[in-house]
Design an enzyme around this catalytic site. Structure first.
Site, short mmCIF file in Angstrom:
data_model
loop_
_atom_site.label_atom_id
_atom_site.label_comp_id
_atom_site.label_asym_id
_atom_site.label_seq_id
_atom_site.Cartn_x
_atom_site.Cartn_y
_atom_site.Cartn_z
N HIS A 235 0.89 -1.22 0.05
CA HIS A 235 0.00 0.02 -0.04
C HIS A 235 0.83 1.13 0.06
CE1 HIS A 235 -3.87 -1.90 1.81
NE2 HIS A 235 -3.20 -2.82 0.82
N GLU B 73 0.73 3.73 1.91
CA GLU B 73 1.18 4.38 3.19
C GLU B 73 2.30 3.49 3.82
OE1 GLU B 73 -3.40 4.51 3.16
OE2 GLU B 73 -1.96 3.68 2.12
N CYS C 67 -2.96 -0.09 7.41
CA CYS C 67 -2.25 1.03 7.25
C CYS C 67 -2.42 2.02 8.64
CB CYS C 67 -2.73 1.84 5.99
SG CYS C 67 -1.85 1.13 4.54
#
Length: 171
Positions: A57, A59, A90
Protein backbone atom coordinates in the site's frame (compact mmCIF):
# COMPACT_ATOMS: atom_id res chain seq x y z
CA UNK A 1 12.09 31.47 -4.58
CA UNK A 2 8.62 31.67 -3.04
CA UNK A 3 8.28 32.62 0.60
CA UNK A 4 4.64 31.64 0.97
CA UNK A 5 4.00 28.93 3.55
CA UNK A 6 3.49 25.38 2.30
CA UNK A 7 -0.11 24.29 2.75
CA UNK A 8 -1.94 21.01 3.17
CA UNK A 9 -3.08 21.40 -0.45
CA UNK A 10 0.53 21.77 -1.61
CA UNK A 11 1.56 18.45 -0.08
CA UNK A 12 -1.68 16.69 -1.05
CA UNK A 13 -0.89 17.61 -4.67
CA UNK A 14 2.37 15.69 -4.21
CA UNK A 15 0.39 12.69 -2.96
CA UNK A 16 -1.93 13.04 -5.96
CA UNK A 17 1.12 12.95 -8.22
CA UNK A 18 2.06 9.63 -6.59
CA UNK A 19 -1.49 8.33 -7.15
CA UNK A 20 -1.23 9.21 -10.84
CA UNK A 21 2.01 7.20 -11.03
CA UNK A 22 0.10 4.20 -9.69
CA UNK A 23 -2.64 4.67 -12.30
CA UNK A 24 -0.02 4.76 -15.08
CA UNK A 25 1.00 1.25 -14.01
CA UNK A 26 -2.60 0.02 -13.89
CA UNK A 27 -2.62 0.10 -10.09
CA UNK A 28 -5.45 1.59 -8.04
CA UNK A 29 -4.51 5.29 -7.86
CA UNK A 30 -3.62 5.84 -4.23
CA UNK A 31 -0.68 8.05 -3.36
CA UNK A 32 1.04 9.22 -0.22
CA UNK A 33 3.81 11.50 1.00
CA UNK A 34 5.26 11.96 4.48
CA UNK A 35 6.52 15.40 5.47
CA UNK A 36 8.90 16.38 8.25
CA UNK A 37 10.05 19.95 8.86
CA UNK A 38 8.46 21.13 5.61
CA UNK A 39 10.12 18.60 3.33
CA UNK A 40 9.01 15.28 1.87
CA UNK A 41 10.90 12.37 3.45
CA UNK A 42 8.77 9.49 2.18
CA UNK A 43 6.75 8.79 -0.95
CA UNK A 44 4.63 5.89 -2.00
CA UNK A 45 1.97 4.76 -4.37
CA UNK A 46 -0.10 1.63 -4.52
CA UNK A 47 1.88 -1.33 -5.94
CA UNK A 48 -0.14 -4.36 -4.87
CA UNK A 49 -0.56 -5.74 -8.39
CA UNK A 50 2.97 -5.16 -9.66
CA UNK A 51 4.63 -6.44 -6.47
CA UNK A 52 2.15 -9.29 -5.92
CA UNK A 53 1.91 -8.20 -2.30
CA UNK A 54 -1.00 -7.32 -0.07
CA UNK A 55 1.43 -5.15 1.91
CA UNK A 56 2.35 -2.82 -0.97
CA UNK A 57 0.00 0.00 0.00
CA UNK A 58 1.10 3.58 -0.61
CA UNK A 59 1.22 4.32 3.11
CA UNK A 60 3.41 1.33 3.98
CA UNK A 61 5.87 2.14 1.20
CA UNK A 62 6.07 5.79 2.33
CA UNK A 63 6.48 4.80 6.00
CA UNK A 64 9.39 2.50 5.13
CA UNK A 65 11.08 5.24 3.12
CA UNK A 66 10.56 7.88 5.82
CA UNK A 67 11.88 5.61 8.58
CA UNK A 68 14.96 4.86 6.50
CA UNK A 69 15.50 8.57 5.83
CA UNK A 70 15.22 9.43 9.54
CA UNK A 71 17.09 6.35 10.71
CA UNK A 72 14.33 5.59 13.21
CA UNK A 73 11.08 3.64 13.30
CA UNK A 74 9.37 6.55 15.05
CA UNK A 75 7.87 9.23 12.83
CA UNK A 76 7.13 11.72 15.59
CA UNK A 77 6.89 15.24 14.22
CA UNK A 78 5.80 13.97 10.79
CA UNK A 79 2.60 14.36 8.79
CA UNK A 80 1.26 11.92 6.21
CA UNK A 81 -0.75 13.12 3.21
CA UNK A 82 -2.73 10.31 1.58
CA UNK A 83 -5.27 10.46 -1.22
CA UNK A 84 -7.56 7.79 0.26
CA UNK A 85 -8.45 7.16 3.89
CA UNK A 86 -6.18 4.43 5.30
CA UNK A 87 -7.35 0.83 5.70
CA UNK A 88 -6.97 -1.14 8.92
CA UNK A 89 -3.43 -2.30 8.08
CA UNK A 90 -2.19 1.18 7.26
CA UNK A 91 -4.01 2.78 10.19
CA UNK A 92 -2.30 0.28 12.49
CA UNK A 93 1.08 1.09 10.95
CA UNK A 94 0.43 4.80 11.49
CA UNK A 95 -0.30 4.28 15.18
CA UNK A 96 2.76 2.06 15.53
CA UNK A 97 5.00 4.61 13.77
CA UNK A 98 3.91 7.37 16.16
CA UNK A 99 3.19 9.72 13.27
CA UNK A 100 1.58 12.97 14.47
CA UNK A 101 -0.99 13.77 11.76
CA UNK A 102 -2.69 12.26 8.75
CA UNK A 103 -4.20 14.48 6.09
CA UNK A 104 -6.78 12.51 4.07
CA UNK A 105 -8.10 13.33 0.63
CA UNK A 106 -11.08 11.05 -0.04
CA UNK A 107 -13.06 8.94 2.41
CA UNK A 108 -12.96 5.15 2.07
CA UNK A 109 -16.47 3.92 2.90
CA UNK A 110 -15.59 0.25 2.27
CA UNK A 111 -12.33 -0.04 4.24
CA UNK A 112 -11.59 3.30 5.93
CA UNK A 113 -10.20 3.10 9.44
CA UNK A 114 -9.75 6.81 10.07
CA UNK A 115 -13.45 7.32 10.73
CA UNK A 116 -15.51 5.81 7.89
CA UNK A 117 -15.91 2.29 9.28
CA UNK A 118 -14.01 2.77 12.51
CA UNK A 119 -11.30 5.04 13.78
CA UNK A 120 -8.18 3.11 14.73
CA UNK A 121 -6.11 6.29 14.67
CA UNK A 122 -7.76 7.85 17.71
CA UNK A 123 -8.61 4.92 19.97
CA UNK A 124 -7.83 5.96 23.53
CA UNK A 125 -6.91 2.34 24.34
CA UNK A 126 -3.76 2.59 22.18
CA UNK A 127 -0.60 4.26 23.44
CA UNK A 128 -0.64 6.77 20.58
CA UNK A 129 -3.37 8.71 18.79
CA UNK A 130 -3.03 10.38 15.41
CA UNK A 131 -4.60 13.72 14.52
CA UNK A 132 -6.79 13.46 11.39
CA UNK A 133 -7.67 16.19 8.88
CA UNK A 134 -10.21 15.02 6.29
CA UNK A 135 -11.23 16.30 2.89
CA UNK A 136 -8.10 18.06 1.59
CA UNK A 137 -8.41 18.11 -2.23
CA UNK A 138 -11.24 15.62 -1.75
CA UNK A 139 -12.86 16.17 -5.15
CA UNK A 140 -9.61 15.59 -7.05
CA UNK A 141 -8.72 12.54 -4.96
CA UNK A 142 -12.19 11.04 -5.41
CA UNK A 143 -12.18 11.75 -9.14
CA UNK A 144 -8.91 9.83 -9.58
CA UNK A 145 -10.52 6.73 -8.12
CA UNK A 146 -13.89 7.18 -9.83
CA UNK A 147 -12.27 7.68 -13.23
CA UNK A 148 -9.91 4.73 -12.75
CA UNK A 149 -12.69 2.28 -11.87
CA UNK A 150 -15.01 3.64 -14.59
CA UNK A 151 -12.27 3.15 -17.19
CA UNK A 152 -11.46 -0.31 -15.83
CA UNK A 153 -15.11 -1.37 -16.05
CA UNK A 154 -15.33 -0.01 -19.60
CA UNK A 155 -12.22 -1.99 -20.63
CA UNK A 156 -13.61 -5.15 -19.03
CA UNK A 157 -17.00 -4.60 -20.64
CA UNK A 158 -15.33 -4.14 -24.01
CA UNK A 159 -13.65 -7.53 -23.61
CA UNK A 160 -16.85 -9.16 -22.47
CA UNK A 161 -15.43 -9.88 -19.02
CA UNK A 162 -17.99 -10.13 -16.25
CA UNK A 163 -18.85 -12.38 -13.35
CA UNK A 164 -21.13 -14.32 -15.71
CA UNK A 165 -18.47 -14.43 -18.44
CA UNK A 166 -15.02 -14.54 -16.78
CA UNK A 167 -11.83 -14.53 -18.86
CA UNK A 168 -10.66 -17.93 -20.02
CA UNK A 169 -8.23 -19.74 -17.79
CA UNK A 170 -5.25 -21.93 -18.65
CA UNK A 171 -6.58 -24.58 -16.29
Amino acid sequence: MSTRPLTNEHFMKKAIHQAKRAAELGEVPIGCVIVCDGRVIGRGFNRRLSSHSTLAHAEIIAIRQACKKLGDWRLEGCTMYVTLEPCQMCAGALVQSRIDRVIVGAPNPKAGCAGSILNLLQMKEFNHQVEIVNGVCADECSALLTDFFRDMRAREHGRGVSAANPPESDQ
